[in-house]
Design a protein around this motif. Structure first.
Motif, PDB file in Angstrom:
ATOM      1  N   LYS A 194     -10.837  -8.523   6.756  1.00 45.45           N
ATOM      2  CA  LYS A 194     -10.332  -8.139   5.435  1.00 45.45           C
ATOM      3  C   LYS A 194     -11.503  -7.602   4.626  1.00 45.45           C
ATOM      4  CE  LYS A 194      -9.432 -11.538   2.539  1.00 45.45           C
ATOM      5  NZ  LYS A 194      -9.822 -11.817   1.176  1.00 45.45           N
ATOM      6  N   ASP A 237     -12.642  -6.330   0.886  1.00 41.43           N
ATOM      7  CA  ASP A 237     -12.277  -6.140  -0.515  1.00 41.43           C
ATOM      8  C   ASP A 237     -13.530  -6.122  -1.381  1.00 41.43           C
ATOM      9  OD1 ASP A 237     -12.984  -8.832  -0.812  1.00 41.43           O
ATOM     10  OD2 ASP A 237     -10.915  -9.515  -0.571  1.00 41.43           O
ATOM     11  N   ILE A 274     -11.302  -0.516  10.805  1.00 39.23           N
ATOM     12  CA  ILE A 274     -11.772  -0.479   9.411  1.00 39.23           C
ATOM     13  C   ILE A 274     -12.615   0.784   9.206  1.00 39.23           C
ATOM     14  CG2 ILE A 274     -13.324  -1.595   7.739  1.00 39.23           C
ATOM     15  CD1 ILE A 274     -10.993  -3.408   8.028  1.00 39.23           C
ATOM     16  N   GLU A 280     -10.850   3.928   8.760  1.00 38.67           N
ATOM     17  CA  GLU A 280     -10.298   4.106   7.417  1.00 38.67           C
ATOM     18  C   GLU A 280     -11.384   4.535   6.431  1.00 38.67           C
ATOM     19  OE1 GLU A 280      -7.047   3.712   6.418  1.00 38.67           O
ATOM     20  OE2 GLU A 280      -6.486   3.357   8.519  1.00 38.67           O
ATOM     21  N   LEU A 281     -12.545   3.925   6.571  1.00 44.82           N
ATOM     22  CA  LEU A 281     -13.597   4.145   5.566  1.00 44.82           C
ATOM     23  C   LEU A 281     -14.394   5.434   5.809  1.00 44.82           C
ATOM     24  CD1 LEU A 281     -15.023   0.508   5.093  1.00 44.82           C
ATOM     25  CD2 LEU A 281     -13.415   1.733   3.617  1.00 44.82           C
ATOM     26  N   TYR A 319     -12.043   3.467  -1.601  1.00 46.89           N
ATOM     27  CA  TYR A 319     -10.912   3.328  -0.680  1.00 46.89           C
ATOM     28  C   TYR A 319      -9.807   2.485  -1.313  1.00 46.89           C
ATOM     29  CZ  TYR A 319      -8.034   2.345   3.344  1.00 46.89           C
ATOM     30  OH  TYR A 319      -6.954   2.249   4.174  1.00 46.89           O
ATOM     31  N   ILE A 320     -10.204   1.341  -1.858  1.00 48.97           N
ATOM     32  CA  ILE A 320      -9.197   0.403  -2.382  1.00 48.97           C
ATOM     33  C   ILE A 320      -8.527   0.977  -3.627  1.00 48.97           C
ATOM     34  CG2 ILE A 320      -8.905  -1.882  -3.450  1.00 48.97           C
ATOM     35  CD1 ILE A 320     -10.913  -2.922  -1.348  1.00 48.97           C
ATOM     36  N   ASN A 365      -6.329   3.833  -1.992  1.00 48.68           N
ATOM     37  CA  ASN A 365      -5.384   3.485  -0.917  1.00 48.68           C
ATOM     38  C   ASN A 365      -4.794   2.092  -1.004  1.00 48.68           C
ATOM     39  OD1 ASN A 365      -5.523   5.776   1.184  1.00 48.68           O
ATOM     40  ND2 ASN A 365      -7.646   5.364   0.622  1.00 48.68           N
ATOM     41  N   LEU A 391      -7.374  -3.317   2.274  1.00 43.78           N
ATOM     42  CA  LEU A 391      -7.792  -2.891   3.619  1.00 43.78           C
ATOM     43  C   LEU A 391      -7.985  -4.106   4.518  1.00 43.78           C
ATOM     44  CD1 LEU A 391      -8.687  -0.751   5.633  1.00 43.78           C
ATOM     45  CD2 LEU A 391     -10.965  -0.805   4.605  1.00 43.78           C
ATOM     46  N   THR A 392      -7.094  -4.265   5.445  1.00 44.58           N
ATOM     47  CA  THR A 392      -7.190  -5.344   6.429  1.00 44.58           C
ATOM     48  C   THR A 392      -6.791  -4.779   7.785  1.00 44.58           C
ATOM     49  OG1 THR A 392      -6.628  -7.018   4.790  1.00 44.58           O
ATOM     50  CG2 THR A 392      -6.313  -7.626   7.082  1.00 44.58           C
ATOM     51  N   CYS A 393      -7.602  -5.055   8.812  1.00 40.97           N
ATOM     52  CA  CYS A 393      -7.256  -4.566  10.146  1.00 40.97           C
ATOM     53  C   CYS A 393      -7.437  -5.679  11.176  1.00 40.97           C
ATOM     54  CB  CYS A 393      -8.149  -3.388  10.556  1.00 40.97           C
ATOM     55  SG  CYS A 393      -7.869  -1.917   9.563  1.00 40.97           S
TER      56      CYS A 393
END
Lengths: 294, 784
Positions: free
Chosen positions: B477, B479, B552, B555-556, B603-604, B607, B610-612
């Motif tokens: 996770k 954050d 992750i 995504e980033l 990102y947060i 979007n 964010l958790t993968c």
């Protein structure tokens, strides 16, 4: 592993008060010096006592006096760690301080006392053998007064000793080592620490003026009899002689012939006899060499 | 290969893993170390819940007896006693291997070993609970006890379990190639018998469990010293007849497991049953004697070996007959039996193998999983036979091992595939660092040097019950408030997996290890993991973590690329910065970079959260015979050790002066941790070789159930250890790393025994090698 039975707990503030309590409570009470044997026995329900007299904090029963030419006095409740690291004792009685350093663990030596180790009177105890070899006496105190006994006369057998009702072990008196003498201690156990010895031994050798002929020897064995065993055969082998390899071998056999070990979870009787020979050979030689330099 | 490889390969386009790591390979002290040494951290027994009661278990003084009756009325009358339970309260059997479950939380009808639980009490305090035990009257019909498996197999008239004729728990045969023919054609055959001893792990923290059953919700929350929370979870559900989702297990920090906590303990079940009965939390903490009574330690093995060699010293065949003493119940037994079979196939090439094994019940505390399970016993035998063969061929013990050693890409006759091995390097380095070749056979009488090798699995390919789900899941996770939080059910039992997992996550995410929070395992909060056994965690969690972290990154990276105005596949991340691989600030400036935290914020904000998750399922290879899939592993770790001994010829005491170790754990994730594992393995191997043994009287009484009389080596008994990690990188492993917790125990005992042979010329075949045995051998030599 909890102590289930109830008991009265006394913490006397002086030696006199302790002696009064010991007298009035008699055999219904147990004396706690360090507790490293007593508490475990209580937890394992091997003993049940109505009262505990805790003398562990009595300053009157603690202390070491060790002066040049005057032997030494060690009070019964002196912690083993204080004996182990006492520089004067270490210089004069290295066999004793070494034996103390081999007892239990660091944690045990911080709690335990030499008085407790002797009063517990376990055949495998570490300190009685070197004390005996050094000619130590114990002083037993009661309200009626004091009496002195040689350590080997104090311990009578497995958990048996000369303490009478109303008495406590007050102190140890160690004579000044005679010139040209040296005492050495050794022990055999499976591990190098935290061990109940399967055999231990102390040897005190005194030489004649020629620094070669043995004038006196006292060899004391532990864990091979119900009490510290003072060898009668070894002096007969060695006194009046200069040490040779052949004599060393004979000494080993002499000690073995006297040992009366048992078999238990730690070692067989046969193995104990074997290592008694090894200890005797080594320690006689070590003490002999050290006495030459003394 | 499974799904996870595809996913990871897909994202792997961004960054091809090379051996250049920033977080992996760092010798980081344990993240939980300071809290442990300062006493800040709480183990299970340190925890106290409001209204908590204390439980105690009454244990049988007999090794084999029918329970005629149990009367606990007097106990219930005692002030402060809240409840008593017996076998009637737990009729459903459990077992770590579900299809041969035959254990009960408390004995049902019969006790089969000394110290088996027969009743349990909950009381307001521990002393009252203990007092209550003394008031319970159990009437036993004492039966003859059998403590020797060689005796037990002959006694069909005295069945420990009614449904097991001749007291055989399981038996199995495996034949690979044509061992009979190969032996007949061999130039040299050694036939020898060995015995490996009955030992316990000796972890410092005894088992403890606190069960908190809430009558309002019907939920059970348990805190337990457990290295397999998932399997315990399953078995609790079975025994308590509760759905798994009503049970939550939290595992506080564990003070050592070594396999011993790889089964649910009776403290778990009894505390749960008592808590459900009284509606209050109940804590049960074992005394040391209860650790011995429930054991789960190493199986003693009576081993008969035939080993054949060709004229050059190459192994032609091994015929291995193993009679395994299982103790009273099943436990891990069937698994261990077939592990002993599989361990014959590596680290040496054996073209023909026959295995014939039986695990036999006896009236002793049950044997189970114990560091290096199934390997230590046959290794003890085979490594000594290799030395004997070397002597026959006039070769050095080193040369015969090199000649037969497996290499990367080897497929054993049992179909076990070894993707990577630097075993030969281990042998080279141990020999070179110790001066083995200069010393062996040349030291004075009483001094000796010995070599041995070993290997261990890096995970298993199969679950203990039929299932196709992933073996490990990791969730990361991200954050702004916490940075990186890693969830994984993998259990740290002191081996340091929490630190290693943080390092692996940090490596791929490009942050510092110290900034990764690992959430302690809890079946309700953590993601799924099978448990801590088979040295599986670094490999298994590594893949799952790497996959989650790569998702992750996937995504980033685009966000970072847009900030840095460059292509997404030209971004890298390290030390808390995303940077462009090519674009620089000015001509000679730093690479264009942006703070990792800034990218996360962007990102947060754009979007959302964010958790993968990532997962790992080991590849399967079909074992071709009964039990033949046991021993298969994604990869294997290797170790070689050289022991130097100095024997006291008058007392027989074997002093191990030095052990030189060289290990192939692939890329060490945390070299300091690897070294710790090596030291611990050597301590445990040395203990079994020389000191430790559980002593059982002929009537089944346990003679030394305390650490006072059960002798583990102390720090003063430890040799000098020179632990080396050979240069290695396993491309099939995440970050190149393999196991290091169980391989290094394999060579210790045989290396010591080989050194003793070198010292006095006597070959000992039974553990432990007590001073008494050595002295008797020396005396016998002299008498000749």
């Amino acid at each position: 592993m909890n102590i289930l039975h109830e008991f009265e707990y006394f913490k006397p503030k002086s030696k006199k008060e302790a002696l009064e309590l010991v007298k009035s409570k008699g055999s219904s009470a147990k004396v706690l010096a360090g507790g490293t044997d007593l508490i475990i026995q209580m937890k394992e329900k091997m003993i049940k006592t109505d009262a505990i007299i805790d003398i562990s904090d009595l300053e009157e029963l603690k202390g070491i006096k060790c002066e040049e030419g005057k032997g030494a006095e060690i009070l019964a409740c002196t912690k083993l760690v204080d004996i182990e690291f006492n520089a004067d004792l270490k210089k004069k009685y290295p066999a004793l301080t070494y034996a103390v350093s081999q007892l239990g663990s660091n944690q045990v030596r911080v709690m335990a006392t030499m008085g407790g180790n002797c009063c517990h009177s376990s055949p495998a105890a570490e300190t009685p053998a070197p004390l005996s070899a050094l000619g130590a006496k114990v002083v037993l105190a009661s309200l009626e007064g004091e009496r002195e006994l040689a350590i080997e006369d104090f311990i009578h057998g497995n958990r048996k000793n000369a303490l009478k009702e109303g008495e406590i072990l007050y102190k140890f008196i160690l004579p000044e080592p005679v010139k040209k003498s040296a005492c050495r201690y050794g022990h055999i156990g499976l591990r190098n620490a935290m061990e109940i010895d399967c055999a231990n031994m102390a040897v005190n050798v005194e030489l004649e003026e020629d620094k070669a002929t043995i004038k006196n020897v006292k060899l004391v064995m532990g864990s091979v009899s119900i009490k510290p065993l003072v060898s009668e055969a070894v002096p007969k082998v060695l006194v009046g002689k200069k040490l040779t390899d052949e004599l060393i071998a004979t000494t080993g056999e002499a000690a073995q012939s006297e040992a009366k070990p048992i078999s238990d979870v730690r070692a067989s009787a046969e193995y104990r006899k074997d290592v008694i020979g090894a200890l005797a050979r080594r320690l006689v030689k070590e003490a002999y060499e050290a006495a030459k330099e003394a | 290969m499974g799904k996870m490889y595809e996913v990871s390969n897909k994202y792997n386009n961004y960054k091809e893993y090379e051996r250049e790591f920033t977080e992996v390979g760092r010798s980081i002290p344990r993240l939980d170390g300071p809290a442990k040494v300062t006493g800040k951290v709480q183990y299970t027994d340190d925890l106290v819940l409001p209204r908590m009661a204390y439980g105690k278990i009454l244990r049988s003084p007999h090794a084999h007896a029918n329970i005629k009756s149990i009367d606990y009325n007097e106990a219930l009358k005692l002030d402060g006693v809240l409840a008593v339970i017996t076998g009637e309260d737990c009729p459903i059997p459990y077992g770590i291997v579900p299809h041969n479950a035959n254990e009960h939380a408390l004995a049902v009808g019969k006790v089969r070993n000394w110290g088996e639980g027969v009743a349990a009490v909950a009381a307001l305090d521990e002393a009252t609970a203990e007092k209550a035990l003394e008031l319970i009257k159990v009437e036993y019909e004492v039966l003859e006890a059998i403590v020797d498996p060689r005796e037990s197999v002959k006694r069909d008239d005295l069945r420990i379990h009614e449904n097991h004729p001749n007291n055989i728990a399981y038996e199995g045969t495996q034949v690979y190639g044509d061992p009979e023919k190969a032996l007949a054609e061999s130039d040299y055959i050694i036939e020898k018998e060995f015995y490996s001893s009955y030992v316990n792990h000796g972890f410092i923290e005894t088992q403890s469990a606190i069960s908190d059953f809430d009558p309002n919700t019907g939920k059970l929350h348990m805190y337990a010293t457990c290295q397999v929370p998932h399997y315990t979870h399953q078995q609790l559900a079975k025994v308590l007849e509760m759905p798994m989702n009503k049970i939550r297990i939290t595992v506080p920090l564990i003070g050592g497991g070594f396999g011993g906590k790889g089964v649910a303990s009776q403290a778990d079940f009894c505390s749960a049953l008592l808590s459900r009965k009284i509606g209050k939390p109940v804590k049960i903490t074992y005394e040391r004697s209860e650790v011995f009574a429930t054991n789960n330690g190493r199986h003693p093995c009576y081993m008969k070996f035939k080993m054949g060699f060709d004229k050059d010293g190459k192994i032609t065949a091994v015929d291995f007959n193993n009679l395994m003493d299982g103790g009273a119940y099943s436990g891990w037994g069937i698994v261990v039996l077939f592990y002993t079979a599989s361990m014959v196939h590596i680290p040496y090439m054996v073209p023909n193998v026959k295995f014939d094994g039986k695990r036999v019940f006896t009236n002793k505390p049950t044997c189970g999983a114990h560091r290096g399970l199934g390997g230590v016993q046959p290794r003890f035998a085979m490594e000594q036979m290799l030395d004997e063969a070397a002597e026959h061929f006039g070769m050095s013990p080193y040369a015969i091992r090199k000649l037969n050693a497996v290499e990367s890409g080897y497929t054993a006759k049992s179909m076990m595939y070894v993707p990577h091995s630097e075993y030969k390097k281990c042998l080279d380095e141990a020999v070179e660092k110790s001066g083995f070749l200069e010393k062996q056979g040349k030291l004075p009488y009483g001094k000796g040097i010995g070599i041995s090798g070993g290997y261990y699995i890096s995970g298993t390919s199969y679950t203990l019950y039929l299932s196709y789900k992933p073996h490990t899941v990791a969730t990361i996770k991200i954050d702004e408030e916490n940075g990186v939080t890693l969830f994984c059910g993998a259990t740290d039992i002191g081996q340091g997996v929490d630190t290693v997992m943080a390092q692996m996550a940090a490596e791929t995410l490009g942050v510092k290890t110290e900034d990764v929070k690992v959430i302690p395992r809890d079946t309700e909060i953590s993601t799924f993991d099978l448990g801590t056994f088979a040295s599986r965690l670094t490999f298994a969690t590594g893949w799952a973590i790497r996959q989650a972290a790569e998702k992750i990154n996937a995504e980033l990276f685009p966000v970072a690329a847009s900030i840095l105005k460059c292509r997404g596949d030209e971004i890298a991340v390290k030390d808390g910065y995303f940077y462009s691989i090519y674009e620089r600030e000015g001509k000679k400036g730093r690479n264009r970079e942006v703070l990792w935290t800034d990218v996360v914020t962007m990102y947060i904000e754009s979007n959302g959260p964010l958790t993968c998750s990532g997962q790992f399922t080991p590849p399967r290879r079909k074992g071709i015979q009964q039990g033949g899939n046991i021993g298969h592993s994604p990869t294997f770790g290797f170790s070689a050790q050289v022991a130097e001994v100095d024997i006291d010829l008058e007392t027989g005491k074997v002093n191990v002066v030095k052990i030189t170790e060289a290990g192939d754990c692939g890329q060490p994730i945390n070299p300091m941790s690897v070294e710790g594992q090596v030291h611990g393995s050597i301590q445990m191997g040395l203990g079994q070789a020389l000191y430790e043994e559980m002593q059982i009287a002929p009537d089944g009484r346990f003679l030394n159930p305390s650490l006072h009389d059960y002798k583990m080596p102390t720090i003063r008994d430890m040799p000098k250890i020179d632990a080396n990690i050979v240069e290695a990188y396993d491309p099939s492993a995440p970050y190149g790393g393999k196991e290091s917790g169980e391989g290094p125990i394999q060579p210790t005992a045989p290396a010591i025994f080989n050194a003793v042979y070198d010292a006095i010329g006597v070959r000992f075949t039974e553990m432990p090698l007590t001073p008494e045995k050595v002295l008797n051998a020396i005396k016998a030599q002299k008498a000749k």
